[in-house]
Design a protein around this motif. Structure first.
Motif, PDB file in Angstrom:
ATOM      1  N   MET A   1       3.753 -11.774   7.114  1.00  0.00           N
ATOM      2  CA  MET A   1       2.596 -11.116   6.718  1.00  0.00           C
ATOM      3  C   MET A   1       2.817  -9.664   6.072  1.00  0.00           C
ATOM      4  O   MET A   1       3.755  -9.166   6.306  1.00  0.00           O
ATOM      5  CB  MET A   1       1.580 -10.736   7.876  1.00  0.00           C
ATOM      6  CG  MET A   1       1.159 -11.835   8.709  1.00  0.00           C
ATOM      7  SD  MET A   1       0.130 -11.271   9.870  1.00  0.00           S
ATOM      8  CE  MET A   1      -1.392 -10.493   9.318  1.00  0.00           C
ATOM      9  N   HIS A   2       2.243  -9.218   5.216  1.00  0.00           N
ATOM     10  CA  HIS A   2       2.285  -7.936   4.336  1.00  0.00           C
ATOM     11  C   HIS A   2       1.490  -6.842   5.197  1.00  0.00           C
ATOM     12  O   HIS A   2       0.095  -7.172   4.978  1.00  0.00           O
ATOM     13  CB  HIS A   2       2.024  -8.094   2.775  1.00  0.00           C
ATOM     14  CG  HIS A   2       2.210  -6.674   2.271  1.00  0.00           C
ATOM     15  ND1 HIS A   2       1.313  -6.495   1.283  1.00  0.00           N
ATOM     16  CD2 HIS A   2       2.923  -5.483   2.633  1.00  0.00           C
ATOM     17  CE1 HIS A   2       1.521  -5.045   0.902  1.00  0.00           C
ATOM     18  NE2 HIS A   2       2.546  -4.556   1.554  1.00  0.00           N
ATOM     19  N   VAL A   3       1.934  -6.111   5.799  1.00  0.00           N
ATOM     20  CA  VAL A   3       1.414  -4.941   6.751  1.00  0.00           C
ATOM     21  C   VAL A   3       1.391  -3.784   6.060  1.00  0.00           C
ATOM     22  O   VAL A   3       2.537  -3.062   5.755  1.00  0.00           O
ATOM     23  CB  VAL A   3       1.828  -5.148   8.010  1.00  0.00           C
ATOM     24  CG1 VAL A   3       1.071  -4.222   8.813  1.00  0.00           C
ATOM     25  CG2 VAL A   3       1.509  -6.478   8.694  1.00  0.00           C
ATOM     26  N   VAL A   4       0.206  -3.188   5.931  1.00  0.00           N
ATOM     27  CA  VAL A   4       0.178  -1.643   5.560  1.00  0.00           C
ATOM     28  C   VAL A   4       0.217  -0.887   6.855  1.00  0.00           C
ATOM     29  O   VAL A   4      -0.892  -1.302   7.458  1.00  0.00           O
ATOM     30  CB  VAL A   4      -0.896  -1.421   4.484  1.00  0.00           C
ATOM     31  CG1 VAL A   4      -1.129   0.163   4.226  1.00  0.00           C
ATOM     32  CG2 VAL A   4      -0.710  -1.958   3.106  1.00  0.00           C
ATOM     33  N   LEU A   5       1.082  -0.169   7.163  1.00  0.00           N
ATOM     34  CA  LEU A   5       1.046   0.809   8.623  1.00  0.00           C
ATOM     35  C   LEU A   5       0.847   1.974   8.075  1.00  0.00           C
ATOM     36  O   LEU A   5       1.498   2.538   7.263  1.00  0.00           O
ATOM     37  CB  LEU A   5       2.353   0.530   9.095  1.00  0.00           C
ATOM     38  CG  LEU A   5       2.644   1.132  10.426  1.00  0.00           C
ATOM     39  CD1 LEU A   5       1.449   0.612  11.506  1.00  0.00           C
ATOM     40  CD2 LEU A   5       3.930   1.160  10.963  1.00  0.00           C
ATOM     41  N   VAL A   6      -0.169   2.509   8.688  1.00  0.00           N
ATOM     42  CA  VAL A   6      -0.592   3.985   8.519  1.00  0.00           C
ATOM     43  C   VAL A   6       0.409   4.756   9.561  1.00  0.00           C
ATOM     44  O   VAL A   6      -0.094   4.799  10.638  1.00  0.00           O
ATOM     45  CB  VAL A   6      -1.860   4.342   8.435  1.00  0.00           C
ATOM     46  CG1 VAL A   6      -2.300   5.683   7.891  1.00  0.00           C
ATOM     47  CG2 VAL A   6      -2.385   3.280   7.279  1.00  0.00           C
ATOM     48  N   GLY A   7       1.080   5.841   9.284  1.00  0.00           N
ATOM     49  CA  GLY A   7       1.597   6.381  10.495  1.00  0.00           C
ATOM     50  C   GLY A   7       2.814   5.981  10.649  1.00  0.00           C
ATOM     51  O   GLY A   7       3.264   4.763  10.992  1.00  0.00           O
ATOM     52  N   ALA A   8       4.165   6.882  10.503  1.00  0.00           N
ATOM     53  CA  ALA A   8       5.528   6.380  10.857  1.00  0.00           C
ATOM     54  C   ALA A   8       5.871   6.293  12.421  1.00  0.00           C
ATOM     55  O   ALA A   8       6.540   7.305  12.845  1.00  0.00           O
ATOM     56  CB  ALA A   8       6.386   7.230  10.294  1.00  0.00           C
ATOM     57  N   ARG A   9       5.457   5.775  13.090  1.00  0.00           N
ATOM     58  CA  ARG A   9       5.668   5.509  14.712  1.00  0.00           C
ATOM     59  C   ARG A   9       6.891   4.545  14.827  1.00  0.00           C
ATOM     60  O   ARG A   9       6.431   3.352  14.590  1.00  0.00           O
ATOM     61  CB  ARG A   9       4.400   4.944  15.178  1.00  0.00           C
ATOM     62  CG  ARG A   9       4.813   4.961  17.121  1.00  0.00           C
ATOM     63  CD  ARG A   9       4.665   6.502  17.749  1.00  0.00           C
ATOM     64  NE  ARG A   9       5.097   6.465  19.058  1.00  0.00           N
ATOM     65  CZ  ARG A   9       5.062   7.609  19.746  1.00  0.00           C
ATOM     66  NH1 ARG A   9       4.539   8.606  19.383  1.00  0.00           N
ATOM     67  NH2 ARG A   9       5.705   7.285  21.139  1.00  0.00           N
ATOM     68  N   PRO A  10       7.870   4.828  15.416  1.00  0.00           N
ATOM     69  CA  PRO A  10       9.139   4.117  15.251  1.00  0.00           C
ATOM     70  C   PRO A  10       8.795   2.906  15.975  1.00  0.00           C
ATOM     71  O   PRO A  10       9.142   1.759  15.433  1.00  0.00           O
ATOM     72  CB  PRO A  10      10.043   4.769  15.905  1.00  0.00           C
ATOM     73  CG  PRO A  10       9.800   6.330  15.667  1.00  0.00           C
ATOM     74  CD  PRO A  10       8.215   6.460  15.632  1.00  0.00           C
ATOM     75  N   GLU A  11       8.160   2.779  17.125  1.00  0.00           N
ATOM     76  CA  GLU A  11       7.973   1.555  17.768  1.00  0.00           C
ATOM     77  C   GLU A  11       7.064   0.508  17.189  1.00  0.00           C
ATOM     78  O   GLU A  11       7.412  -0.717  17.089  1.00  0.00           O
ATOM     79  CB  GLU A  11       7.327   1.790  19.363  1.00  0.00           C
ATOM     80  CG  GLU A  11       8.162   2.663  20.228  1.00  0.00           C
ATOM     81  CD  GLU A  11       7.845   4.158  20.119  1.00  0.00           C
ATOM     82  OE1 GLU A  11       7.681   5.035  21.252  1.00  0.00           O
ATOM     83  OE2 GLU A  11       7.455   4.604  18.872  1.00  0.00           O
ATOM     84  N   ALA A  12       6.289   1.124  16.355  1.00  0.00           N
ATOM     85  CA  ALA A  12       5.213   0.175  15.598  1.00  0.00           C
ATOM     86  C   ALA A  12       5.867  -0.497  14.461  1.00  0.00           C
ATOM     87  O   ALA A  12       5.759  -1.581  14.257  1.00  0.00           O
ATOM     88  CB  ALA A  12       4.101   0.955  15.130  1.00  0.00           C
ATOM     89  N   ILE A  13       6.905   0.374  13.830  1.00  0.00           N
ATOM     90  CA  ILE A  13       7.572  -0.136  12.739  1.00  0.00           C
ATOM     91  C   ILE A  13       8.479  -1.354  13.336  1.00  0.00           C
ATOM     92  O   ILE A  13       8.726  -2.331  12.757  1.00  0.00           O
ATOM     93  CB  ILE A  13       8.496   0.867  11.931  1.00  0.00           C
ATOM     94  CG1 ILE A  13       7.487   1.907  11.616  1.00  0.00           C
ATOM     95  CG2 ILE A  13       9.278   0.618  11.042  1.00  0.00           C
ATOM     96  CD1 ILE A  13       8.054   3.295  10.856  1.00  0.00           C
ATOM     97  N   LEU A  14       9.439  -0.788  14.354  1.00  0.00           N
ATOM     98  CA  LEU A  14      10.280  -1.911  14.875  1.00  0.00           C
ATOM     99  C   LEU A  14       9.638  -3.332  15.349  1.00  0.00           C
ATOM    100  O   LEU A  14      10.252  -4.332  15.166  1.00  0.00           O
ATOM    101  CB  LEU A  14      10.902  -1.319  15.951  1.00  0.00           C
ATOM    102  CG  LEU A  14      12.062   0.063  15.431  1.00  0.00           C
ATOM    103  CD1 LEU A  14      12.672   0.754  16.814  1.00  0.00           C
ATOM    104  CD2 LEU A  14      13.292  -0.425  14.724  1.00  0.00           C
TER     105      LEU A  14
END
Length: 425
Positions: A1-14
């Motif tokens: 999936m292509h996810v647009v993530l708002v906010g640079a929270r490391p755990e969410a990115i990983l």
């Protein structure tokens, strides 16, 4: 999936990266330093764009336009409190998977959620919205209609971390408060509840709570207004099955009333088992070191799960020690002097686990500003709740002793400059 993530929270990115997803990151300027501290994150992100504020839909909307050409956006997600509603609206605008905007609003605006709870028969504090808190006549009228009598709690309708929350003893104090804080002209006033304060954190899927942690603040969050640090102790699920069963039922009803059926939640309540009173509920993980305590108590990374439940990935679950009790404590600060507490000052205390502390020499802030203001946090672990609290007491005492030593040393030159005879003139 292509996810647009708002906010640079490391755990969410990983968590998204582990699921093999294509990540477009929208972040605020202050988060650039966070990414620099986690070099591995750069390899997880396909594209990124700074935004002036992720509180503003137009900022997010324009950012994805500036990144074109983009693959089809499958999901717009966030774990950042102030981005919850804008990200939901953006997801709706581009036809992507996201939190429903009405759910996002119900989980942000405290008056909306209290109205929904009251309509569903869920106990919550009496309240009134003050559209113009500077108008004393209108304030007195609205408080009388709601049968609200001082002392009262006043707060913004959608802030966070107890920011700008105050106890007032009269309607006139509200007008004075607005005069000092003109950006708070619209306020929520609610009855002050004197009872223990709890928080319930977990994951909800298809309207059912699949993972749950029950915790109680050692003192209610308003303790920060008198200079006391926030701290919380989680209850062991294996030792407290009846408590967990009751909270599961109570939280499920509260979530249903807000139509929050998928995602994570951070739910605060007052009272005691058998008589809980709903306070506030957010559709994002709780802050401080709550996430670290959840991993130790129920084995789940709530920050990673906050996005994984939308993308269909199973949250990682780790084994936990059922014989240990875990908690976190905010490290107190004294405004106007530099922090001199080191990580090793705290790890030397038996029972202290993870430590996050402000660098030495950085000036400290006033703890009364928000529930999260301080010089950092530690997790603690012990064999029972009493011992857990004792470790917290030692942590707080250690930090305060270092602060007092720093203040004493900074004041020494002034004392040396005093007249020898002790006069003050």
């Amino acid at each position: 999936m292509h996810v647009v993530l708002v906010g640079a929270r490391p755990e969410a990115i990983l968590g998204l990266h582990r699921g093999g997803h294509d990540i477009t990151l929208l972040y605020e300027d202050w988060e650039a330093a966070r990414m620099d501290n986690y070099p591995a994150l750069k390899d997880c992100i396909t594209r990124k764009c700074a935004v002036d504020s992720y509180r503003h839909v137009e900022s997010l909307w324009s950012a994805i336009d500036h990144l074109k050409p983009l693959p089809k956006i499958d999901a717009v997600l966030t774990v950042a409190e102030f981005a919850v509603v804008p990200a939901a609206i953006l997801g709706n605008l581009v036809g992507a998977l996201s939190v429903d905007p009405t759910v996002a609003m119900a989980c942000r605006d405290k008056a909306i959620q209290k109205s929904l709870w009251a309509d569903s028969g869920i106990p919550t504090a009496k309240f009134a919205v003050l559209p113009d808190a500077a108008d004393l006549d209108e304030v007195e009228h609205l408080l009388a209609l709601a049968e609200l009598h001082p002392p009262l709690i006043i707060k913004p309708l959608a802030a966070g971390g107890s920011e700008n929350v105050s106890v007032i003893e009269s309607a006139a104090e509200i007008a004075a408060h607005v005069a000092d804080n003109p950006h708070m002209r619209r306020l929520l006033a609610e009855e002050k509840i004197s009872a223990p304060e709890w928080h319930f954190d977990g994951i909800v899927r298809d309207g059912k709570i699949t993972n749950l942690m029950v915790s109680r603040y050692v003192e209610p969050l308003l303790c920060t207004k008198r200079g006391e640090p926030t701290r919380s102790i989680a209850f062991s699920p294996s030792r407290n099955p009846d408590l967990y069963a009751e909270v599961n039922g109570f939280a499920t009803k509260a979530l249903e009333a807000l139509s929050h059926s998928v995602g994570v939640f951070h739910f605060e309540a007052f009272g005691q088992p058998g008589a809980f009173i709903a306070s506030e509920l957010a559709c994002r993980p709780g802050g401080c070191l709550l996430g670290a305590v959840a991993e130790k108590t129920i084995g789940v990374d709530l920050w990673g799960a906050a996005t994984q439940v939308f993308t269909g990935n199973e949250p990682q679950v780790r084994e936990v020690d059922p014989d240990l009790v875990h908690g976190w404590v905010n490290l107190p600060s004294i405004p106007g002097i530099p922090n001199m507490v080191r990580e090793e000052d705290l790890t030397a205390i038996d029972g202290v686990g993870e430590v996050v502390v402000t660098p030495q020499g950085r000036m400290m802030y006033d703890m009364s500003e928000t529930a999260s203001t301080g010089i950092g946090y530690t997790t603690v672990s012990a064999r029972d709740e009493t011992e857990c609290r004792r470790v917290m007491d030692e942590v707080i005492a250690t930090v305060r002793a270092i602060h007092e030593k720093t203040r004493f040393e900074l004041a020494e030159p002034q004392r040396d400059a005093c007249p020898v005879d002790g006069s003050t003139e």
